[in-house]
Design an enzyme around this catalytic site. Structure first.
Site, PDB file in Angstrom:
ATOM      1  N   CYS A 213       0.829  -1.209   0.000  1.00  0.00           N
ATOM      2  CA  CYS A 213       0.000   0.000   0.000  1.00  0.00           C
ATOM      3  C   CYS A 213       0.867   1.264   0.000  1.00  0.00           C
ATOM      4  CB  CYS A 213      -0.896   0.027   1.231  1.00  0.00           C
ATOM      5  SG  CYS A 213      -2.153  -1.260   1.238  1.00  0.00           S
TER       6      CYS A 213
ATOM      7  N   GLU B 233       0.574   3.869   1.857  1.00  0.00           N
ATOM      8  CA  GLU B 233       0.921   4.303   3.217  1.00  0.00           C
ATOM      9  C   GLU B 233       2.190   3.582   3.690  1.00  0.00           C
ATOM     10  OE1 GLU B 233      -2.079   3.255   2.077  1.00  0.00           O
ATOM     11  OE2 GLU B 233      -3.685   3.910   3.423  1.00  0.00           O
TER      12      GLU B 233
ATOM     13  N   CYS C 181      -6.633   0.738   4.641  1.00  0.00           N
ATOM     14  CA  CYS C 181      -7.102  -0.641   4.807  1.00  0.00           C
ATOM     15  C   CYS C 181      -6.722  -1.136   6.206  1.00  0.00           C
ATOM     16  CB  CYS C 181      -6.501  -1.535   3.728  1.00  0.00           C
ATOM     17  SG  CYS C 181      -4.767  -1.956   3.977  1.00  0.00           S
TER      18      CYS C 181
ATOM     19  N   CYS D  50      -2.953  -1.386   6.902  1.00  0.00           N
ATOM     20  CA  CYS D  50      -2.323  -0.072   7.083  1.00  0.00           C
ATOM     21  C   CYS D  50      -2.694   0.532   8.429  1.00  0.00           C
ATOM     22  CB  CYS D  50      -2.698   0.861   5.945  1.00  0.00           C
ATOM     23  SG  CYS D  50      -1.814   0.458   4.430  1.00  0.00           S
TER      24      CYS D  50
HETATM   25 ZN    ZN Z   1      -3.356  -0.459   3.057  1.00  0.00          ZN
END
Ligand code: ZN
Length: 141
Positions: A56, A58, A98, A101
């Protein structure tokens, strides 16, 4: 919580990051975070042919902080999603982190502020509000 001017700037930085690096199916999400030391760091997601290897945006941004600055904390973080060429709505919208994260953000700053989509408009919350009852191994505190 209402967005500050600094929060709006952070959203714009995340939008610029994904605008520059957007590739359909490969880079579609941008993230920007402000460290506790006031530095802004960006990341874009790394999608992968082997789906479980995807990372991801992040996580990429947090990795850049740790690599370049060390433990600088996360004052505020935001992620935005670039529309696909086939989508009518071309806005680069704020998206919620998500579950993975949320764990990662909490691990690197349990007091991080997180910019998220609200019911009517974008808003700010805290990582502990987004991640109640965080995962813990056994009875550790
Ligand atoms: Zn994520």
């Amino acid at each position: 919580m209402k967005l500050t001017k600094a929060d709006r700037e952070l959203i714009e930085v995340a939008r610029e990051a994904i605008k520059q690096r957007y590739r359909n199916d490969w880079q579609e999400v941008g993230a920007a975070l402000r460290t506790r030391t006031g530095k802004i760091v960006t990341g874009v997601n790394l999608d992968a042919y082997l789906g479980r290897m995807a990372v991801c945006a992040e996580g990429v941004a947090i990795g850049r902080v740790i690599t370049d600055l060390g433990e600088a904390g996360i004052e505020t973080i935001v992620a935005v999603r670039h529309a696909k060429p086939t989508e009518k709505d071309r806005t680069i919208a704020v998206v919620s982190p998500c579950g993975s994260c949320r764990e990662l953000i909490w691990d690197y700053d349990r007091n991080a502020r997180v910019i998220v989509p609200g019911e009517k408009s974008v808003t700010v919350t805290t990582i502990s509000d987004l991640l109640p009852n965080k995962y813990k191994r056994g009875a550790e505190t």
